[in-house]
Design a protein around this motif. Structure first.
Motif, mmCIF file in Angstrom:
data_model
loop_
_atom_site.group_PDB
_atom_site.id
_atom_site.type_symbol
_atom_site.label_atom_id
_atom_site.label_comp_id
_atom_site.label_asym_id
_atom_site.label_seq_id
_atom_site.Cartn_x
_atom_site.Cartn_y
_atom_site.Cartn_z
ATOM 1 N N ARG A 37 0.965 5.019 -11.070
ATOM 2 C CA ARG A 37 1.343 3.609 -10.885
ATOM 3 C C ARG A 37 2.454 3.220 -11.859
ATOM 4 N NH1 ARG A 37 -4.255 2.746 -10.654
ATOM 5 N NH2 ARG A 37 -4.985 2.129 -8.569
ATOM 6 N N GLU A 74 -2.162 3.166 -3.903
ATOM 7 C CA GLU A 74 -3.189 2.143 -3.675
ATOM 8 C C GLU A 74 -4.071 2.483 -2.481
ATOM 9 O OE1 GLU A 74 -3.744 0.329 -5.979
ATOM 10 O OE2 GLU A 74 -1.849 0.401 -7.065
ATOM 11 N N ASP A 124 -7.450 0.286 -2.388
ATOM 12 C CA ASP A 124 -6.963 -1.093 -2.326
ATOM 13 C C ASP A 124 -6.015 -1.205 -1.129
ATOM 14 O OD1 ASP A 124 -5.889 -3.626 -2.660
ATOM 15 O OD2 ASP A 124 -5.808 -3.478 -4.852
#
Length: 276
Positions: free
Chosen positions: A105, A129, A134
């Motif tokens: 990230r 993600e 997510d």
């Protein structure tokens, strides 16, 4: 070294062709660049991504060596120049594969700090993600990447003179069923369109044309209907290139295979004789 940089740019073009011969050729070109300048971070990052591509697509008999080289070149790229977006992209992809997601990230975010309109940076974050679970954020990042690519397509259309005033529209589906899609706003010239200008529309929303930012009516009729009917048609580019436009004005607009150029399109072009 201008010549070395030109070789690097050609290698990048080959790299994103996404075929085994092209990736192998890109790798050789990156090696040529690095032989002249071993610390050239963009080429180190490109070399890493070439090895990642060979590894993930299993385009090599020695997967272990390919992966080791991918990690080595990506780490060397960031060490050589921490301000090179391509270096962070390569190392972010590597860290993502290693499931070191927070590091991945950070590299993805660094890509966008250095190059805010970098679609690969958004794509990297979307991938991270998604595997982190997510899905909302994954979709947001994927849409951001698509917005940048679609905005670039408008600029390319201007460069190649495929547009006609403000009368053309491009769209790209963002939902699996094709009903939600991005499209340029009405009456905005292609040369000025940015990623943030693109409208997010729903082909099944009857109130779309009643809003203050309603799209062009003809564009809505064409693009909404096609995306709704053909979910596999992810991107629609409605252009008015001069020769195709001239051909369309003829009573019989069929493109006959008179030579090798027209033969390439024989049987591959559809003509709507009932439009209008």
């Amino acid at each position: 070294d201008v010549e070395n940089y030109e070789i690097y740019l050609r290698a990048r073009k080959k790299l994103w062709s996404a075929s085994k011969p092209a990736v192998l050729e890109a790798r050789a070109m990156f090696d040529e660049v690095l032989a002249r300048d071993p610390d050239f971070a963009p080429a180190l990052g490109g070399r890493a991504i070439a090895m990642i591509s060979l590894y993930t697509n299993q385009w090599t008999d020695d997967l272990e060596t390919a992966w080791e080289e991918a990690v080595d070149f990506a780490e060397r790229a960031v060490a050589a120049d921490d301000n090179e977006a391509g270096a962070h992209l390569a190392l972010g992809i590597v860290r993502s594969w290693q499931k070191r997601r927070e590091e991945a990230r950070n590299h993805g975010r660094r890509v966008l700090e250095l190059s805010p309109n970098n679609p690969e940076g958004h794509a990297l974050l979307s991938n991270i993600e998604y595997y982190a679970g997510d899905f909302r954020l994954a979709i947001e990042e994927a849409e951001a990447a698509l917005r940048v690519d679609l905005a670039a397509a408008f600029r390319l259309a201007v460069h190649f003179n495929w547009h006609e005033s403000v009368g053309n529209h491009f769209s790209a589906a963002v939902s699996p069923d094709g009903s939600k899609f991005l499209m340029n706003p009405k009456w905005q010239h292609f040369s000025t369109i940015q990623a943030s200008d693109l409208l997010l529309l729903d082909a099944n929303d009857p109130a779309t044309m009643q809003g203050a930012d309603a799209p062009d009516a003809s564009a809505w009729c064409i693009h909404a209907a096609l995306h709704r009917a053909l979910p596999n048609a992810l991107v629609l580019l409605h252009c008015h290139p001069r020769y195709a436009t001239a051909l369309a004005t003829l009573r019989d607009p069929a493109m006959m295979p008179f030579d090798q150029n027209t033969a390439r399109f024989y049987g591959r072009v559809s003509v709507d004789l009932c439009y209008g």
